[in-house]
Design a protein around this motif. Structure first.
Motif, PDB file in Angstrom:
ATOM      1  N   ALA A 107       0.774  -1.110  -0.037  1.00  0.00           N
ATOM      2  CA  ALA A 107      -0.087   0.143  -0.062  1.00  0.00           C
ATOM      3  C   ALA A 107       0.749   1.177   0.117  1.00  0.00           C
ATOM      4  CB  ALA A 107      -0.936  -0.059   1.278  1.00  0.00           C
ATOM      5  N   GLY A 108       2.197   1.090   0.030  1.00  0.00           N
ATOM      6  CA  GLY A 108       3.229   2.226  -0.185  1.00  0.00           C
ATOM      7  C   GLY A 108       3.535   2.768   1.241  1.00  0.00           C
ATOM      8  N   VAL A 109       3.132   2.045   2.265  1.00  0.00           N
ATOM      9  CA  VAL A 109       3.521   2.273   3.730  1.00  0.00           C
ATOM     10  C   VAL A 109       4.927   1.453   4.183  1.00  0.00           C
ATOM     11  CG1 VAL A 109       2.692   2.178   6.146  1.00  0.00           C
ATOM     12  CG2 VAL A 109       1.259   2.684   4.381  1.00  0.00           C
ATOM     13  N   THR A 110       5.839   2.220   4.192  1.00  0.00           N
ATOM     14  CA  THR A 110       7.274   1.592   4.103  1.00  0.00           C
ATOM     15  C   THR A 110       7.854   1.990   5.652  1.00  0.00           C
ATOM     16  OG1 THR A 110       8.335   3.468   3.310  1.00  0.00           O
ATOM     17  CG2 THR A 110       7.697   1.433   1.928  1.00  0.00           C
ATOM     18  N   ASP A 111       7.205   2.699   6.454  1.00  0.00           N
ATOM     19  CA  ASP A 111       7.441   2.839   7.933  1.00  0.00           C
ATOM     20  C   ASP A 111       6.552   1.935   8.813  1.00  0.00           C
ATOM     21  OD1 ASP A 111       8.542   4.770   6.479  1.00  0.00           O
ATOM     22  OD2 ASP A 111       8.693   6.051   7.849  1.00  0.00           O
ATOM     23  N   ILE A 112       7.035   1.243   9.762  1.00  0.00           N
ATOM     24  CA  ILE A 112       6.469   0.658  10.848  1.00  0.00           C
ATOM     25  C   ILE A 112       7.071   0.931  11.912  1.00  0.00           C
ATOM     26  CG2 ILE A 112       6.395  -1.801  11.647  1.00  0.00           C
ATOM     27  CD1 ILE A 112       5.722  -2.952   8.812  1.00  0.00           C
ATOM     28  N   VAL A 113       6.020   0.893  12.979  1.00  0.00           N
ATOM     29  CA  VAL A 113       6.341   1.311  14.558  1.00  0.00           C
ATOM     30  C   VAL A 113       6.042  -0.272  15.048  1.00  0.00           C
ATOM     31  CG1 VAL A 113       5.792   2.126  16.686  1.00  0.00           C
ATOM     32  CG2 VAL A 113       5.544   3.726  14.437  1.00  0.00           C
ATOM     33  N   ALA A 114       7.045  -0.859  15.491  1.00  0.00           N
ATOM     34  CA  ALA A 114       7.107  -2.458  15.743  1.00  0.00           C
ATOM     35  C   ALA A 114       6.909  -2.386  17.336  1.00  0.00           C
ATOM     36  CB  ALA A 114       8.383  -3.151  15.316  1.00  0.00           C
ATOM     37  N   LEU A 115       5.990  -3.204  17.732  1.00  0.00           N
ATOM     38  CA  LEU A 115       5.593  -2.998  19.298  1.00  0.00           C
ATOM     39  C   LEU A 115       5.178  -4.430  19.588  1.00  0.00           C
ATOM     40  CD1 LEU A 115       3.177   0.002  19.051  1.00  0.00           C
ATOM     41  CD2 LEU A 115       5.493   0.019  19.948  1.00  0.00           C
ATOM     42  N   ARG A 116       5.551  -4.647  20.854  1.00  0.00           N
ATOM     43  CA  ARG A 116       5.006  -5.906  21.657  1.00  0.00           C
ATOM     44  C   ARG A 116       3.551  -5.927  21.497  1.00  0.00           C
ATOM     45  NH1 ARG A 116       4.792  -7.000  27.684  1.00  0.00           N
ATOM     46  NH2 ARG A 116       3.027  -5.889  27.544  1.00  0.00           N
ATOM     47  N   GLY A 117       2.755  -4.640  22.064  1.00  0.00           N
ATOM     48  CA  GLY A 117       1.478  -4.633  21.845  1.00  0.00           C
ATOM     49  C   GLY A 117       0.888  -4.628  23.353  1.00  0.00           C
ATOM     50  N   ASP A 118      -0.291  -4.319  23.647  1.00  0.00           N
ATOM     51  CA  ASP A 118      -0.936  -4.303  24.988  1.00  0.00           C
ATOM     52  C   ASP A 118      -1.654  -5.840  25.135  1.00  0.00           C
ATOM     53  OD1 ASP A 118      -0.284  -1.854  25.660  1.00  0.00           O
ATOM     54  OD2 ASP A 118      -2.186  -1.009  24.505  1.00  0.00           O
ATOM     55  N   PRO A 119      -1.846  -6.421  26.263  1.00  0.00           N
ATOM     56  CA  PRO A 119      -2.338  -7.542  26.575  1.00  0.00           C
ATOM     57  C   PRO A 119      -3.945  -7.445  25.843  1.00  0.00           C
ATOM     58  CG  PRO A 119      -1.597  -6.853  28.560  1.00  0.00           C
ATOM     59  CD  PRO A 119      -1.494  -5.750  27.575  1.00  0.00           C
ATOM     60  N   GLN A 120      -4.367  -8.631  25.428  1.00  0.00           N
ATOM     61  CA  GLN A 120      -5.644  -8.906  24.666  1.00  0.00           C
ATOM     62  C   GLN A 120      -6.555  -8.591  25.930  1.00  0.00           C
ATOM     63  OE1 GLN A 120      -4.798 -12.560  22.677  1.00  0.00           O
ATOM     64  NE2 GLN A 120      -5.960 -11.665  21.249  1.00  0.00           N
ATOM     65  N   ASP A 121      -7.707  -8.327  25.429  1.00  0.00           N
ATOM     66  CA  ASP A 121      -8.991  -7.993  26.431  1.00  0.00           C
ATOM     67  C   ASP A 121      -9.221  -9.056  27.382  1.00  0.00           C
ATOM     68  OD1 ASP A 121      -9.326  -5.653  25.252  1.00  0.00           O
ATOM     69  OD2 ASP A 121     -11.093  -6.217  24.193  1.00  0.00           O
ATOM     70  N   GLY A 122      -9.359  -8.836  28.629  1.00  0.00           N
ATOM     71  CA  GLY A 122      -9.602 -10.105  29.647  1.00  0.00           C
ATOM     72  C   GLY A 122      -8.495 -10.235  30.200  1.00  0.00           C
ATOM     73  N   THR A 123      -7.046 -10.058  29.711  1.00  0.00           N
ATOM     74  CA  THR A 123      -6.054 -10.331  30.446  1.00  0.00           C
ATOM     75  C   THR A 123      -5.141  -9.396  31.041  1.00  0.00           C
ATOM     76  OG1 THR A 123      -4.628 -10.159  28.190  1.00  0.00           O
ATOM     77  CG2 THR A 123      -5.865 -12.442  28.853  1.00  0.00           C
ATOM     78  N   ASP A 124      -4.243  -9.491  31.888  1.00  0.00           N
ATOM     79  CA  ASP A 124      -3.528  -8.459  32.422  1.00  0.00           C
ATOM     80  C   ASP A 124      -1.982  -8.431  32.203  1.00  0.00           C
ATOM     81  OD1 ASP A 124      -2.819 -10.567  34.156  1.00  0.00           O
ATOM     82  OD2 ASP A 124      -3.540  -9.442  35.853  1.00  0.00           O
ATOM     83  N   ARG A 125      -1.673  -9.327  31.274  1.00  0.00           N
ATOM     84  CA  ARG A 125      -0.452  -9.534  30.952  1.00  0.00           C
ATOM     85  C   ARG A 125      -0.250 -10.180  29.600  1.00  0.00           C
ATOM     86  NH1 ARG A 125       2.027 -14.490  31.515  1.00  0.00           N
ATOM     87  NH2 ARG A 125       0.813 -16.057  32.497  1.00  0.00           N
ATOM     88  N   PHE A 126       0.633  -9.623  28.819  1.00  0.00           N
ATOM     89  CA  PHE A 126       0.972 -10.221  27.499  1.00  0.00           C
ATOM     90  C   PHE A 126       1.231 -11.804  27.386  1.00  0.00           C
ATOM     91  CE2 PHE A 126       4.151 -11.107  23.991  1.00  0.00           C
ATOM     92  CZ  PHE A 126       3.355 -10.865  22.917  1.00  0.00           C
TER      93      PHE A 126
END
Length: 288
Positions: free
Chosen positions: A90-109
């Motif tokens: 799509a022409g998007v060649t910059d990425i912010v690479a993250l672990r990410g937040d825990p999914q809903d219903g969990t308090d840790r990744f």
């Protein structure tokens, strides 16, 4: 003093009204000639397709670089890398690479059984493609999951060693938080750019709640200042003054780039930029 380079974070819309707010934000801020817009990923990867679509349209309409968030949450390695390839197509060649937040219903990744275990693995895989500018997160007030500030900084170093080009910090409330962190990173041998993430506060209660969740230190004087400002109906004036003053202090200390978390509310960010001398350079066309 040279003007700072600026960049802006937005989030993908989930409704028609939210879509208009996003495009209004782009129209308001694109004339400030930002280095890039970044488009967030919902918690648990919930906006994966929306992020792709928003990043694609924002890149096409603004003609500006767009840095799309990509996380490790809720997807296999193959699915995550397929998403990266879709961004590139799509022409998007910059990425912010993250672990990410825990999914809903969990308090840790909790890693996907077939997914990346952490952000370092994701960064390594993206770097091997040799297609992207890779940005990563950094935490001046220490990541909540880090055992110590030393561990926090060493993990950031691992991200750079894995192939990251630049880091953007979590927001903070006092310039000393960033400046101390910058010095600690330099002492640890980190030489790549670390850009302060700036949150113009449009809603103190929301900002305070988020700060508590992500480990950002809340100074007592700020609690008092917003309590008085809310009583006197002067919160926007206070937010503009505090944010502009903090950015000015950072610039005085040699910071040459600022990344603003807009929350798709451009007015306060634009006012702060204006106070810093960052004014419109061009107009945004073809946004519908």
């Amino acid at each position: 003093m040279p003007l700072p380079a600026v960049s802006f974070e937005v989030f993908p819309p989930k409704t028609v009204d939210a879509a208009f707010r996003l495009w209004d934000t782009a129209q308001a801020l694109a004339p400030l000639a930002p280095r890039f817009f970044s488009v967030t990923y919902g918690a648990g990867g919930t906006t994966r397709d929306l992020t792709h679509d928003a990043a694609h349209v924002l890149h096409r309409t603004s003609k500006l670089p767009v840095s799309a968030h990509l996380t490790c949450v809720g997807a296999s390695v193959a699915e995550t890398m397929e998403q990266a390839e879709k961004f590139h197509a799509a022409g998007v060649t910059d990425i912010v690479a993250l672990r990410g937040d825990p999914q809903d219903g969990t308090d840790r990744f909790i890693p996907h059984p077939d997914g990346f275990k952490n952000s370092v693995e994701l960064i390594e895989a993206l770097a091997l493609l040799d297609k992207f500018t890779i940005r990563v997160g950094a935490y001046p007030d220490c990541h909540p999951d880090a055992a110590s500030q030393h561990a926090n900084i060493q993990y950031l170093k691992r991200k750079f060693d894995a192939g990251a080009d630049e880091a953007i910090t979590q927001f903070f409330f006092e310039p000393e938080s960033f400046l101390r962190f910058r010095d600690q990173c330099a002492a640890a041998g980190i030489t790549r750019p670390i850009v302060p993430g700036i949150l113009p506060i449009t809603n103190w209660a929301s900002a305070r709640k988020f700060a508590l969740c992500c480990g950002t230190k809340i100074p007592a004087w700020m609690e008092d200042a917003y309590a008085k400002a809310e009583r006197d109906n002067r919160t926007e004036l206070l937010s503009t003054a505090l944010c502009a003053e903090m950015c000015s202090t950072l610039m005085d200390e040699g910071v040459d780039a600022l990344h603003f978390y807009t929350l798709n509310r451009p007015d306060l960010t634009r006012n702060v930029c204006r106070a810093l001398g960052v004014t419109p350079q061009s107009s945004l066309a073809n946004v519908a």
